[in-house]
Design an enzyme around this catalytic site. Structure first.
Site, short mmCIF file in Angstrom:
data_model
loop_
_atom_site.label_atom_id
_atom_site.label_comp_id
_atom_site.label_asym_id
_atom_site.label_seq_id
_atom_site.Cartn_x
_atom_site.Cartn_y
_atom_site.Cartn_z
N LYS A 79 6.17 -27.61 44.46
CA LYS A 79 5.25 -26.94 45.16
C LYS A 79 5.07 -26.92 46.30
O LYS A 79 4.87 -28.01 46.11
CB LYS A 79 4.33 -26.54 43.97
CG LYS A 79 3.12 -25.66 44.64
CD LYS A 79 1.42 -25.74 43.77
CE LYS A 79 0.73 -27.19 43.86
NZ LYS A 79 -0.58 -27.05 42.57
N ARG A 123 -3.26 -23.53 36.80
CA ARG A 123 -3.01 -24.81 36.31
C ARG A 123 -4.16 -25.98 36.35
O ARG A 123 -4.81 -27.06 35.96
CB ARG A 123 -2.04 -25.43 36.71
CG ARG A 123 -1.70 -25.96 38.19
CD ARG A 123 -2.61 -27.67 38.25
NE ARG A 123 -1.90 -27.97 39.29
CZ ARG A 123 -2.29 -28.80 40.40
NH1 ARG A 123 -3.35 -29.28 40.27
NH2 ARG A 123 -1.95 -29.34 41.44
#
Length: 344
Positions: A79, A123
């Site tokens: 990411k 998340r």
């Protein structure tokens, strides 16, 4: 044999269509990933934190988080997430924007490129929710949110999932306008009565679960406001509470103590650098609790401090579930990386 390589591209709209806001799915994925972490089936290099040049740090920073998840999963990814705090106020843009790349672990070739903004926010909320599942009192009724931005929304969604007993949410934000709107949004998302209050003290006092999700670099929450038996979830990057909030907790839990110390800026890392806590003061890494190696909450009187800094395997786990659902449901756009590689 064809050497053409394609990958799935998922826009933010595609991510949403593929369950990007499915908090239950995210929590299940991350719980599974923590169990694999404890089993030694996860590889996580140190997080990249790229600050902007000296004198310009307030403009923002860019972070890179990569992980491999093995076991019965087998996926790797990264990411890339810039964080620019002035965006919402000066440009009407999100503070954080992200891209996630997933890769095949046998060939290294890309499987998917997707918007990472939703998975990243979800998340982070999901980890807070899992913290509540293992560390909060099961009969918790009042949730306090300090900071009513994006993170407060996903924290509330996840904690509601973990604690069906919740009846009331109270929130404080230094921006009254944003706070009032944030409270409305959270009430719509959770179905739980949510009110904006005028002071952090009013939000914190009597709360069973306290979540701080701000960019504050000085204490907002005072020790004397925090009640016995509560769970304190520190999500922000810096110092959001008096040190005594930590020191008077019965248990201190982190997602990974090495990662926290490496990051240097969170409250626990600062307290460690100032020699106010030592390694032995950390009760557990969260994977130890999820895997059943150490108990979470053991009684209704414990005060527990949970400070997850955010780890790459969480992003990869959630993104992988979104990718699998997108493939199954035909969501997204297939793009070509190459028809024939220029070199082999």
């Amino acid at each position: 044999m064809t050497k053409k390589v394609e990958f799935l591209y998922l826009s933010q709209e595609d991510v949403r269509a593929a369950g990007g806001l499915d908090m239950k799915m995210a929590m299940e994925a991350i719980e599974r990933a923590f169990k694999l972490l404890n089993a030694g089936q996860v590889v996580i290099p140190d997080k990249i934190v790229m600050e902007l040049p000296p004198g310009e740090q307030e403009r923002g920073r860019m972070n890179g988080l990569a992980a491999y998840i093995g076991g019965d999963w087998e996926v790797a990814g990264i990411k890339w997430i810039p964080s620019f705090p002035k965006n919402p106020f000066q440009r009407g843009l999100p503070r954080a924007s992200a891209l996630i790349i997933l890769n095949d672990t046998q060939t290294g070739l890309p499987l998917a490129v997707m918007d990472g903004t939703i998975p990243s926010a979800v998340r982070t909320g999901a980890v807070g929710g899992l913290g509540a599942k293992y560390l909060a009192r099961k009969n918790s009724e009042v949730l306090c949110l300090i900071g009513l931005g994006v993170q407060a929304k996903t924290q509330a969604m996840a904690i509601k999932e973990a604690l069906p007993s919740l009846k009331e949410i109270r929130g404080f934000d230094k921006s009254k306008e944003r706070g009032i709107q944030g409270a409305r949004d959270i009430e719509k998302l959770t179905g739980i009565t949510t009110k904006f209050v005028e002071s952090p003290e009013e939000a914190v006092k009597g709360a069973d679960v306290i979540v701080t999700a701000t960019v504050a670099n000085e204490p907002i929450v005072k020790e004397k406001w925090v009640k016995e038996g509560s769970l304190f979830i520190h999500i922000g990057s810096y110092v959001e509470e008096e040190y005594d909030v930590v020191l008077n907790s019965d248990k201190i839990v982190v997602d990974d103590w090495h990662v926290v110390k490496h990051r240097r800026t969170p409250v626990l890392a600062r307290m460690y650098d100032e020699k106010l806590i030592t390694d032995s003061d950390i009760y557990a890494n969260f994977d130890e609790i999820v895997a059943g190696k150490k108990p979470g909450r053991e009684n209704d009187h414990e005060r527990i401090f949970f400070a997850p800094i955010g780890m790459a395997h969480e992003d990869v786990a959630v993104a992988s579930m979104i990718y699998e659902r997108a493939k199954k449901e035909g969501i997204g756009k297939t793009l070509t990386l190459w028809n024939e590689p220029i070199w082999v």
